[in-house]
Enzyme design. Sequence first.
Site, mmCIF file in Angstrom:
data_model
loop_
_atom_site.group_PDB
_atom_site.id
_atom_site.type_symbol
_atom_site.label_atom_id
_atom_site.label_comp_id
_atom_site.label_asym_id
_atom_site.label_seq_id
_atom_site.Cartn_x
_atom_site.Cartn_y
_atom_site.Cartn_z
ATOM 1 N N LYS A 168 0.858 -1.199 0.000
ATOM 2 C CA LYS A 168 0.000 0.000 0.000
ATOM 3 C C LYS A 168 0.889 1.242 0.000
ATOM 4 O O LYS A 168 1.826 1.341 0.795
ATOM 5 C CB LYS A 168 -0.896 -0.023 1.239
ATOM 6 N N ASP B 246 -2.582 10.342 3.903
ATOM 7 C CA ASP B 246 -3.995 9.985 3.993
ATOM 8 C C ASP B 246 -4.721 10.952 4.921
ATOM 9 O O ASP B 246 -4.609 10.856 6.137
ATOM 10 C CB ASP B 246 -4.129 8.546 4.516
ATOM 11 N N LYS C 19 -10.069 12.590 8.831
ATOM 12 C CA LYS C 19 -9.632 12.120 10.152
ATOM 13 C C LYS C 19 -9.727 13.292 11.129
ATOM 14 O O LYS C 19 -9.055 14.301 10.949
ATOM 15 C CB LYS C 19 -8.186 11.622 10.079
ATOM 16 N N ASP D 179 1.421 6.041 5.984
ATOM 17 C CA ASP D 179 0.426 5.186 5.338
ATOM 18 C C ASP D 179 0.956 4.536 4.054
ATOM 19 O O ASP D 179 0.228 3.850 3.353
ATOM 20 C CB ASP D 179 -0.863 5.967 5.058
ATOM 21 N N ASP E 10 -12.292 7.072 3.983
ATOM 22 C CA ASP E 10 -11.079 6.814 4.773
ATOM 23 C C ASP E 10 -10.743 5.316 4.827
ATOM 24 O O ASP E 10 -9.817 4.912 5.515
ATOM 25 C CB ASP E 10 -11.236 7.385 6.189
ATOM 26 N N GLU F 46 -9.537 3.818 2.198
ATOM 27 C CA GLU F 46 -9.060 3.994 0.818
ATOM 28 C C GLU F 46 -7.942 3.035 0.429
ATOM 29 O O GLU F 46 -7.771 2.705 -0.731
ATOM 30 C CB GLU F 46 -8.598 5.444 0.598
ATOM 31 N N ARG G 38 -7.565 -0.126 0.816
ATOM 32 C CA ARG G 38 -8.069 -1.349 0.177
ATOM 33 C C ARG G 38 -8.525 -1.091 -1.263
ATOM 34 O O ARG G 38 -8.474 -1.983 -2.101
ATOM 35 C CB ARG G 38 -9.187 -1.961 1.021
#
Length: 529
Positions: A297, A302, A309, A322, A382, A384, A386
């Site tokens: 990933k 993010d 968030k 991230d 959020d 995202e 995946r």
Amino acid sequence: MAHALAKATLGLTLPAHIDPHKISFAAKEINLVEWKGDMLAVGVTEKDMVKDENSKFQNSILKKLDSQHGGLLFKVSKEEDFTGKAGQSAVVRLSGVGPKRVSLFGLGKCTTGSSTSAYRSLGESVASAAKAYQANNAAITLASFEGLTSELKLTAASALATGILLGTYEDNRFKSESKKPTLKSVEFLGFGAGPELEKKLKYTEDVCTGVILGKELVNSPANVLTPGVLAQEAEKIASTYSDVLTAKILDTEQCKELKMGSYLGVAAASANPPKFIHLCYKPPSGSVKKKLALVGKGLTFDSGGYNIKTGPGCSIELMKFDMGGSAAVLGAAKALGQIKPAGVEVHFIVAACENMISGTGMRPGDIVTASNGKTIEVNNTDAEGRLTLADALVYACNLGVDKIVDLATLTGACVVALGPSIAGVFTPSDELAKEVVAASEVAGEKLWRMPMEDSYWEAMKSGVADMVNTGGRQGGSILAALFLKQFVDEKVQWLHIDMAGPVWNDKKKTATGFAISTLVEWVVSNSSS
């Protein structure tokens, strides 16, 4: 290039170029009392500290060192209540010939064969003592080698070298002033000598260069490490090891042609365009018996998107990490470019982008279509990671690989379940689980297999699309793994590592380089080297 980057970088920040620090390792079989240098480090278990009938050292090595230095070693260990417990240390400063300091480091109850992490910690302790005493050279030995076969001695030396290399390293690229490490050479005494040990130490150094790259990528702030810069770093690895690695970077238009709607949906809000990274390792000679893929990933930042968030504990300020999965994949690529395992082809895949907020961004409720044709109702922007991995996994399967390992800082739920030091492993394949967990044990990293509970998939059903991207708070990391499974060909063995906890060390406020050692070990175990 540097000037163009300086103009483009928000805050005008550029990492300083610091040449990697080199420590030379050598193995010697000499009498301890003959060693001369700055620091002699001795790993001591609680058992080694058992006293004889005269309340003195019973252990022959400690006894020999103590008598050479007039009983000082025993005196200091008694004064400082040193019992060999893990984390304890006692240092004796000496004058005259021989070592300037003898340092005892506790190994706890360290038992044969279960001690990779204990030896690694010992290496880290030696590195910080060398820093504190500004030692240029050191020697390292154990008070007892009882039960250590020649194979276990190799493993112990490797773990010690890892601890020393990573314990000496500090990421000072973004500090205006930094001190250079002083430690330049380390000798291993009593661990054997010869080509086997030299080869093992060289392998360890190669892996550590990959771990350090991974740490630097994760530590780099999002204003410096954009998806474009991450792609440049990948290309740099391929050009450095061009005898075995090639790079292919896909831009937005090329990703559109491959129908990567899920990944491009996440990237749509950012002013920094996405970059789809594909490195390929092929052995320098001989045939390929296995094809593997490592998928990481790569969210370089993010924000959460429209489901931004917010609130205490949301950790938005740490969301540069991230892309920890991509750092693991690229760190492994760098190490494998040097190790050059035979008989195995490896694909390193990262769908790099940012998850931001703008008028062009993905909204909650939007439906995106992945490259295998499956549709996803985005009920939370959020979740995202995946969505980007979905298209990366389809791409990996289309390469005709036998096995895929994907890595992601995917869910807070996994951190709640397993805490900050253990990554969750999800796979339908018992065989692949055994392989990867065995590799992690050799590497001294902690993985724990979690269930893939198919009945939970009910929570991921959508009224208007094939699925939603989140299914509520319960079993969040399992649902995320079940989501990823929808994008993996059933003929391919696949394993998912959720590393949201161990990617970052909160106490030291720095990246850990987690999973790189495990990945390298796994690839090598699949090779015919």
